[in-house]
Design a protein around this motif. Structure first.
Motif, PDB file in Angstrom:
ATOM      1  N   PHE A  17     -12.540  -4.521   2.363  1.00  0.00           N
ATOM      2  CA  PHE A  17     -11.255  -4.334   1.691  1.00  0.00           C
ATOM      3  C   PHE A  17     -11.388  -4.395   0.173  1.00  0.00           C
ATOM      4  CE2 PHE A  17      -7.260  -3.855   3.928  1.00  0.00           C
ATOM      5  CZ  PHE A  17      -7.695  -3.794   5.237  1.00  0.00           C
ATOM      6  N   MET A  24     -10.175   2.876  -4.468  1.00  0.00           N
ATOM      7  CA  MET A  24      -8.845   3.481  -4.516  1.00  0.00           C
ATOM      8  C   MET A  24      -8.292   3.489  -5.946  1.00  0.00           C
ATOM      9  SD  MET A  24      -7.686   4.473  -1.504  1.00  0.00           S
ATOM     10  CE  MET A  24      -5.920   4.385  -1.458  1.00  0.00           C
ATOM     11  N   ARG A  28      -7.404   5.990 -11.048  1.00  0.00           N
ATOM     12  CA  ARG A  28      -6.436   5.613 -12.077  1.00  0.00           C
ATOM     13  C   ARG A  28      -7.126   5.312 -13.409  1.00  0.00           C
ATOM     14  NH1 ARG A  28      -2.164   1.211  -9.772  1.00  0.00           N
ATOM     15  NH2 ARG A  28      -1.776   2.126  -7.756  1.00  0.00           N
ATOM     16  N   TYR A 177      -5.817  -7.112  -8.529  1.00  0.00           N
ATOM     17  CA  TYR A 177      -5.428  -6.876  -7.130  1.00  0.00           C
ATOM     18  C   TYR A 177      -6.174  -7.839  -6.200  1.00  0.00           C
ATOM     19  CZ  TYR A 177      -2.621  -2.607  -7.665  1.00  0.00           C
ATOM     20  OH  TYR A 177      -1.636  -1.712  -7.946  1.00  0.00           O
ATOM     21  N   LEU A 181      -4.849 -10.836  -3.478  1.00  0.00           N
ATOM     22  CA  LEU A 181      -5.312 -10.975  -2.091  1.00  0.00           C
ATOM     23  C   LEU A 181      -5.921 -12.363  -1.876  1.00  0.00           C
ATOM     24  CD1 LEU A 181      -5.897  -9.719   0.696  1.00  0.00           C
ATOM     25  CD2 LEU A 181      -7.970  -8.709  -0.247  1.00  0.00           C
TER      26      LEU A 181
ATOM     27  N   GLN B   2      -2.135   8.142   1.740  1.00  0.00           N
ATOM     28  CA  GLN B   2      -2.942   7.662   0.613  1.00  0.00           C
ATOM     29  C   GLN B   2      -2.029   7.044  -0.459  1.00  0.00           C
ATOM     30  OE1 GLN B   2      -5.573  10.526  -1.095  1.00  0.00           O
ATOM     31  NE2 GLN B   2      -6.320   9.074  -2.613  1.00  0.00           N
ATOM     32  N   PHE B   5      -1.098   3.574   0.436  1.00  0.00           N
ATOM     33  CA  PHE B   5      -2.136   2.562   0.238  1.00  0.00           C
ATOM     34  C   PHE B   5      -2.510   2.357  -1.230  1.00  0.00           C
ATOM     35  CE2 PHE B   5      -2.302   2.661   4.740  1.00  0.00           C
ATOM     36  CZ  PHE B   5      -2.635   1.359   5.069  1.00  0.00           C
ATOM     37  N   GLU B   6      -1.792   3.036  -2.127  1.00  0.00           N
ATOM     38  CA  GLU B   6      -1.953   2.704  -3.549  1.00  0.00           C
ATOM     39  C   GLU B   6      -1.127   1.476  -3.888  1.00  0.00           C
ATOM     40  OE1 GLU B   6      -1.161   6.076  -5.973  1.00  0.00           O
ATOM     41  OE2 GLU B   6      -2.905   7.164  -5.235  1.00  0.00           O
ATOM     42  N   LEU B   8      -0.269  -2.291  -3.496  1.00  0.00           N
ATOM     43  CA  LEU B   8      -1.054  -3.470  -3.115  1.00  0.00           C
ATOM     44  C   LEU B   8      -0.501  -4.143  -1.865  1.00  0.00           C
ATOM     45  CD1 LEU B   8      -3.313  -5.496  -3.692  1.00  0.00           C
ATOM     46  CD2 LEU B   8      -1.807  -6.620  -5.312  1.00  0.00           C
ATOM     47  N   ARG B   9       0.830  -4.049  -1.688  1.00  0.00           N
ATOM     48  CA  ARG B   9       1.433  -4.673  -0.503  1.00  0.00           C
ATOM     49  C   ARG B   9       0.882  -4.062   0.781  1.00  0.00           C
ATOM     50  NH1 ARG B   9       7.096  -4.600  -3.472  1.00  0.00           N
ATOM     51  NH2 ARG B   9       6.129  -2.682  -4.132  1.00  0.00           N
ATOM     52  N   PHE B  11      -2.121  -2.777   1.136  1.00  0.00           N
ATOM     53  CA  PHE B  11      -3.487  -3.305   1.293  1.00  0.00           C
ATOM     54  C   PHE B  11      -3.467  -4.694   1.915  1.00  0.00           C
ATOM     55  CE2 PHE B  11      -5.432  -0.282  -1.678  1.00  0.00           C
ATOM     56  CZ  PHE B  11      -6.626  -0.087  -1.013  1.00  0.00           C
ATOM     57  N   ILE B  12      -2.615  -5.550   1.318  1.00  0.00           N
ATOM     58  CA  ILE B  12      -2.536  -6.934   1.804  1.00  0.00           C
ATOM     59  C   ILE B  12      -2.044  -6.934   3.249  1.00  0.00           C
ATOM     60  CG2 ILE B  12      -1.299  -9.133   1.490  1.00  0.00           C
ATOM     61  CD1 ILE B  12      -1.385  -8.571  -1.534  1.00  0.00           C
ATOM     62  N   ALA B  14      -2.326  -4.535   5.485  1.00  0.00           N
ATOM     63  CA  ALA B  14      -3.372  -4.016   6.375  1.00  0.00           C
ATOM     64  C   ALA B  14      -4.441  -5.078   6.635  1.00  0.00           C
ATOM     65  CB  ALA B  14      -3.996  -2.770   5.761  1.00  0.00           C
ATOM     66  N   PHE B  15      -4.817  -5.791   5.601  1.00  0.00           N
ATOM     67  CA  PHE B  15      -5.852  -6.828   5.755  1.00  0.00           C
ATOM     68  C   PHE B  15      -5.382  -7.927   6.715  1.00  0.00           C
ATOM     69  CE2 PHE B  15      -7.694 -10.923   4.528  1.00  0.00           C
ATOM     70  CZ  PHE B  15      -9.035 -10.646   4.685  1.00  0.00           C
ATOM     71  N   PHE B  16      -4.172  -8.431   6.469  1.00  0.00           N
ATOM     72  CA  PHE B  16      -3.691  -9.526   7.317  1.00  0.00           C
ATOM     73  C   PHE B  16      -3.351  -9.036   8.731  1.00  0.00           C
ATOM     74  CE2 PHE B  16      -3.434 -11.778   3.313  1.00  0.00           C
ATOM     75  CZ  PHE B  16      -3.835 -13.045   3.683  1.00  0.00           C
ATOM     76  N   ILE B  18      -5.157  -6.737  10.403  1.00  0.00           N
ATOM     77  CA  ILE B  18      -6.435  -6.703  11.134  1.00  0.00           C
ATOM     78  C   ILE B  18      -6.897  -8.125  11.482  1.00  0.00           C
ATOM     79  CG2 ILE B  18      -8.886  -6.070  10.965  1.00  0.00           C
ATOM     80  CD1 ILE B  18      -7.957  -3.722   9.160  1.00  0.00           C
ATOM     81  N   VAL B  19      -6.865  -9.006  10.464  1.00  0.00           N
ATOM     82  CA  VAL B  19      -7.329 -10.385  10.707  1.00  0.00           C
ATOM     83  C   VAL B  19      -6.388 -11.082  11.701  1.00  0.00           C
ATOM     84  CG1 VAL B  19      -7.853 -12.615   9.626  1.00  0.00           C
ATOM     85  CG2 VAL B  19      -8.456 -10.508   8.457  1.00  0.00           C
ATOM     86  N   ILE B  22      -7.266 -10.029  15.188  1.00  0.00           N
ATOM     87  CA  ILE B  22      -8.511 -10.703  15.631  1.00  0.00           C
ATOM     88  C   ILE B  22      -8.226 -12.154  16.035  1.00  0.00           C
ATOM     89  CG2 ILE B  22     -10.775 -11.559  14.846  1.00  0.00           C
ATOM     90  CD1 ILE B  22     -10.974  -9.055  13.094  1.00  0.00           C
ATOM     91  N   PHE B  47       0.029 -14.499  10.646  1.00  0.00           N
ATOM     92  CA  PHE B  47      -0.573 -13.414   9.864  1.00  0.00           C
ATOM     93  C   PHE B  47       0.104 -12.084  10.205  1.00  0.00           C
ATOM     94  CE2 PHE B  47      -5.069 -14.880   8.407  1.00  0.00           C
ATOM     95  CZ  PHE B  47      -4.529 -16.065   7.942  1.00  0.00           C
ATOM     96  N   PHE B  50       3.496 -11.934   8.569  1.00  0.00           N
ATOM     97  CA  PHE B  50       3.332 -11.707   7.123  1.00  0.00           C
ATOM     98  C   PHE B  50       2.906 -10.261   6.850  1.00  0.00           C
ATOM     99  CE2 PHE B  50       0.459 -11.785   3.370  1.00  0.00           C
ATOM    100  CZ  PHE B  50       1.401 -12.130   2.404  1.00  0.00           C
TER     101      PHE B  50
END
Lengths: 549, 66
Positions: A17, A24, A28, A177, A181, B2, B5-6, B8-9, B11-12, B14-16, B18-19, B22, B47, B50
């Motif tokens: 990530f 990504m 920019r 960023y 995280l 795309q 996914f620019e 940040l929310r 990204f965060i 998607a990360f949480f 997946i985790v 799991i 998670f 969230f």
């Protein structure tokens, strides 16, 4: 040790990530400005990044360690040593930093004072950040060696490699960023530990029952330095930590101030440290409480014992990692370890990106090559990024051979940082302060700090000139050094300013309080203004101090 | 996608997400109880909640701006 495939998978997902975030953001980054100083981030990101920049693993591990060593008094680093300064920065200082259009703190010094003051601050800051980054890397490698059995070199190569890729591609925005995280990872990774730890000890009542009273009061035992494990009294604490060190760090350290300077508007920049103060107030319950729980469990004999060093002394720094390994099942353990890894890496990335900005704008562009095309500065910033990481790696390896280098570096950082706030305070609020006054004030403060350290002793440290006084703790000595350095800088700056010619008032507009139009919050409800929010936060902080007095 | 996914929310989130998946699966398949709590399952569900909030905010922001 129960670290299994799932834990490594979570660590691997995190690595993927952070790299994807870097790539990504790559498109920019079209200019040096986009790489180093992107003024378009929303308030929620800048606020979280603001606290995250100070939530590196050294802080997370250190606060848990201090919790076990000093008790709830460790919360002074938040409720006395951070919140008031953050509110002050938002209300009074951000209008100058942001309004002056300076891209960095040293650049503000150049606008307000002169080039030599800027150079002194820029060079000392660049050196400090790059070495701090190396110390972060060293700490990470030691931790991974102890917990995962990874070799020192592999740990360094992996962490430094990933940080290099995402800061090289995405620049400052990428680092910010990742800090956001990391913040959520730290909170979500440690809160379950507090929960199960409290369950084991019997709730808050059980915690209080298994700790000596001095560990559960933040103010009651501050009358004399000898009465508390921190070895400082209330005066030292308020003046040294609450005023000099706190305001010196939160209001002048470019690493944190930079997070507010990249906000999209003046209003967002001012609110950044103030909004950041809200979670900051409650962080002691996440990072300090595990240390208190660890000590209480040890006292109770409840299956967990504080870790010991080879010589039998308590290894406080390993409190949090050993608690994670003791309580967490495989899976959540991966989240906890990833949170620690993330905080080390983002601490390193934060330092490296701040180094890039200061090197490119305040050293290279200011003194080596002015007026070059933007593409040239972008290349310089990227080369500085690589060099910063290579110096960090070298520092980490040096630390393995010369363990004292870390103590020495931190000592020197203290000497340089302590007087800075006096310079800014005078510069922003007294228009008579001159460049000569600021420069010699800073130098005098640093020299005074070194002399004071050389003349006093604490925990067998210092006293390399003579032993005029012995402090009961290293912290007491550090706070006294800060007060002396600040006072020396303040007095010398005033004296020399009185003897030298100040800048014309026209040149100081927007840089000095009395010559700057007051920023008005147009169209903003009174309850959403930085001043009102700041006052509310100070009241809540005061309440926390009273509750845990 | 795309563009989403620019943010940040996203990204965060998607990360949480997946985790969280799991941890939830681990909590169900190999339940380990700490102080009587299935920590992986509880944390995994937290998670996921969230992550859903973060992703919803990212989608809302994208729709608002488009």
């Amino acid at each position: 040790m129960r670290i299994g495939f799932i834990d490594y998978s979570i660590l691997g997902i995190y690595f993927c990530f952070v790299l994807v975030i870097g790539f990504m953001l790559k498109k920019r980054v079209k200019s040096a400005e986009g790489f180093l100083h992107n003024r378009n981030l929303p308030l929620w990101i800048t606020s979280i990044a603001f606290i995250s920049a100070n939530l590196g693993a050294q802080e997370v591990l250190g606060m848990a360690a201090s919790g076990a060593k000093y008790g709830i008094m460790t919360a002074h680093f938040y409720w006395v040593g951070a919140i008031p300064a953050m509110v002050f920065l938002g209300i009074f200082m951000m209008p100058f930093y942001y309004g002056s259009r300076a891209r960095s703190v040293p650049e503000y010094l150049s606008l307000r004072f002169d080039e030599k003051t800027r150079a002194l601050n820029a060079i000392s800051f660049a050196v400090m950040t790059v070495f701090s980054s190396g110390i972060s890397l060293y700490g990470l490698a030691i931790l991974l060696q102890a917990l995962l059995g990874w070799s020192f070199s592999f740990s360094i190569a992996l962490a430094a490699g990933i940080v290099m890729v995402y800061t090289f591609t995405g620049g400052l925005t990428s680092a910010i960023y990742n800090e956001v995280l990391q913040f959520f990872l730290i909170v979500f990774g440690i809160v379950p530990l507090v929960f199960v730890g409290l369950q084991r000890i019997g709730g808050y009542a059980g915690l209080v029952a298994h700790l000596p009273p001095v560990m559960m009061h933040s103010w009651e035992h501050m009358g004399s330095a000898a009465d508390n494990p921190m070895g400082v009294n209330a005066t030292q604490l308020i003046l040294g930590l609450g005023f000099v060190l706190s305001f010196g760090y939160w209001c002048t350290d470019f690493l944190v101030v930079q997070r507010a300077m990249v906000a999209g508007s003046m209003n967002a920049a001012r609110k950044t440290p103030i909004v950041a103060a809200i979670p900051k107030m409650f962080l002691p319950f996440v990072v300090i409480l595990p240390g208190l729980i660890a000590l209480a469990l040890t006292n109770k004999g409840a299956g967990y014992h504080l870790p010991l060093k080879g010589d039998g002394r308590t290894d406080f720094d390993m409190t949090l990692p050993t608690m994670l390994v003791h309580f967490y099942p495989s899976g959540l353990l991966g989240v906890g370890l990833t949170a620690l890894m993330a905080s080390f890496m983002s601490g390193m990335a934060g330092n490296v990106t701040a180094f890039n900005s200061v090197w490119t704008y305040d050293i290279y562009q200011a003194y080596i090559r002015k007026n070059a095309p933007d593409a040239h500065y972008l290349t310089v910033a990227r080369v500085a990024n690589i060099c910063g990481i290579l110096i960090s790696i070298t520092t980490a390896y040096l630390a393995t051979h010369f363990n004292n280098i870390m103590d020495l570096l931190q000592l020197v950082f203290g000497f340089v940082n302590a007087p800075l706030f006096a310079t800014f305070l005078l510069g922003m609020f007294w228009k008579r302060t001159t460049g000569h006054g600021a420069f010699w004030g800073l130098l005098s403060g640093t020299i005074a700090a070194a002399i004071f350290h050389g003349s006093t002793v604490a925990e067998d440290k210092g006293g390399w000139i003579m032993n005029a006084f012995t402090f009961s703790s290293g912290m007491g000595q550090a706070l006294a050094i800060a007060i002396v350095a600040w006072s020396a800088c303040f007095v010398v700056s005033i004296l020399i300013s009185m003897l030298t010619v100040p800048k014309a008032e026209a040149e100081l507009k927007g840089l000095v309080y009395s010559l700057t139009e007051k920023y008005e919050e147009k169209g903003q409800a009174w309850y959403a203004t930085p001043v009102f929010l700041g006052v509310i936060i100070l009241v809540v902080t005061l309440t926390l101090n009273i509750l845990f007095r | 996608m795309q563009k989403l996914f620019e943010d940040l929310r996203a990204f965060i989130g998607a990360f949480f997400l997946i985790v969280g998946i799991i941890l939830t699966i681990t909590g169900i398949v190999h339940p380990e109880f700490v102080e009587g709590y299935n920590l992986n399952l509880i944390t995994g569900i937290c998670f996921l909640i969230f992550a859903s909030l973060a992703l919803m905010l990212a989608v809302y922001e994208k729709n608002k701006n488009s």
